[in-house]
Design a protein around this motif. Sequence first.
Motif, PDB file in Angstrom:
ATOM      1  N   GLY A   1     -42.421   8.559  14.428  1.00  0.00           N
ATOM      2  CA  GLY A   1     -42.050   8.093  13.100  1.00  0.00           C
ATOM      3  C   GLY A   1     -43.165   8.228  12.091  1.00  0.00           C
ATOM      4  O   GLY A   1     -42.949   8.688  10.964  1.00  0.00           O
TER       5      GLY A   1
ATOM      6  N   CYS B   1     -43.819  10.050   8.580  1.00  0.00           N
ATOM      7  CA  CYS B   1     -43.958   9.158   7.425  1.00  0.00           C
ATOM      8  C   CYS B   1     -45.264   9.366   6.659  1.00  0.00           C
ATOM      9  O   CYS B   1     -45.262   9.386   5.422  1.00  0.00           O
ATOM     10  CB  CYS B   1     -43.851   7.707   7.908  1.00  0.00           C
TER      11      CYS B   1
ATOM     12  N   LEU C   1     -38.788   2.084  11.075  1.00  0.00           N
ATOM     13  CA  LEU C   1     -38.709   3.527  11.319  1.00  0.00           C
ATOM     14  C   LEU C   1     -37.477   4.126  10.653  1.00  0.00           C
ATOM     15  O   LEU C   1     -37.520   5.251  10.138  1.00  0.00           O
ATOM     16  CB  LEU C   1     -38.687   3.798  12.826  1.00  0.00           C
TER      17      LEU C   1
ATOM     18  N   CYS D   1     -38.276   4.562   7.048  1.00  0.00           N
ATOM     19  CA  CYS D   1     -39.168   5.724   6.874  1.00  0.00           C
ATOM     20  C   CYS D   1     -38.344   7.010   6.844  1.00  0.00           C
ATOM     21  O   CYS D   1     -38.601   7.918   6.036  1.00  0.00           O
ATOM     22  CB  CYS D   1     -40.186   5.784   8.008  1.00  0.00           C
TER      23      CYS D   1
ATOM     24  N   CYS E   1     -39.132  11.712  11.764  1.00  0.00           N
ATOM     25  CA  CYS E   1     -38.726  10.306  11.630  1.00  0.00           C
ATOM     26  C   CYS E   1     -37.444  10.030  12.398  1.00  0.00           C
ATOM     27  O   CYS E   1     -37.290   8.964  13.014  1.00  0.00           O
ATOM     28  CB  CYS E   1     -38.535   9.956  10.155  1.00  0.00           C
TER      29      CYS E   1
END
Length: 395
Positions: free
Chosen positions: A225, A229, A285, A288, A378
């Motif tokens: 993630g 991100c 997550l 994101c 992600c």
Amino acid sequence: MPSTPSVRRLDRHYIAMQVGFWAVFAAACIYQSYLLTERGFSDAQSGLLISIRCLSGILCQPLLGGFADRHPQIPLRRIVALSLGLSLAAALVFLLVPLGFGGTALVLVVMGGLELSSYPLMDSMAIQFINAGMPIRYSLGRGIGSMAYALCCAALGWQVGRLGVESTLVTHAALLALEILLVATFPPFQGAAEGARREGAPHSALWLLRRDPAFALMLLAILLGLTGCLPLSNFLLQVVTSRGGTEGDLGLVLFVMGAFELPTAFFFRRLYRRLGGGRLLLLSLFFCLAKAAALFVSGSLTGVLLAQPLQMLGYGLFTPTSVYYVNDSVPPEDQVKGQALMMVASNGLGGVLGSFFAGQTLERGGPNGMLLFCVLSCAAGVLVGAASLRLARRT
């Protein structure tokens, strides 16, 4: 034995440390890709150098965290202050001495390794008091730190437009010196939490991962993630300019992004009590992913700005949740190492892979190619995070 400091003093001092750290982080990072390209490096080389900076944190954090766990008699504030002092020396070299690729990489190794490694130890400085029953408002400190990051981004945007990107190195060095002073004067801990670190011998990082497979799987989810991100901040300049903005607009966008991390501080504890650390990490997550997708479909600077509120439940929620999640998942004698492992998986290795692949996809496919990579990474993090929660329920 020194008297126990008041909660109010601890709160104020820790908030000041958070403000200082995130101001330092902003000065070091938000214009780093622009600074490197201005010094003659290509997008791919800039991505590689930023990856090297993050990779140094991966190598340094477990070593520093393990050292702190093995030597509880050494105050954490002393370890952190010394680390930041060495980083300041490297920052001054970077500012004053012309460097090629190899020299730049070496300086970034020192700066990145020691600055990134200091943050989980700063978290542990607060967690010691929290575990001893002193209600330091960690999430509030983190939220105000995000606001400091936002204000610093806005100020740096103005500064770069008038004084040039090299001036950010002066700001970074000055803020780093102030942060060293704040860390060195933080009240020393004397109490039960320090004793808890001595109850058993600390374990290896591999033991911690084997002990709890769901925890290890969540770290993998966070790695994936954050790989998607972090480029949304590190390479945001390229996204802003591709949507019609300018280098100066980057400061405005980052201000909006950082400002939307502050509200998380006011409802975080209620969310954590209701949902728990694992579910909150999965939620962060997911947001994101939502932010990466929103930036991918944005067609203007306005669209980039409208995507920034998603930061509130994305990275803004991830940071305090990750600290409490580790505190609830790791034995007391391994707390510092556990926080270091979390930082390795997120800002460390996630930063390395994110910066490297973002630099490569940016050079080959432009900003949209980079954003597509972020969306896919992600999404993989969300899937693995969901698998971690299922495994935790079964075990």
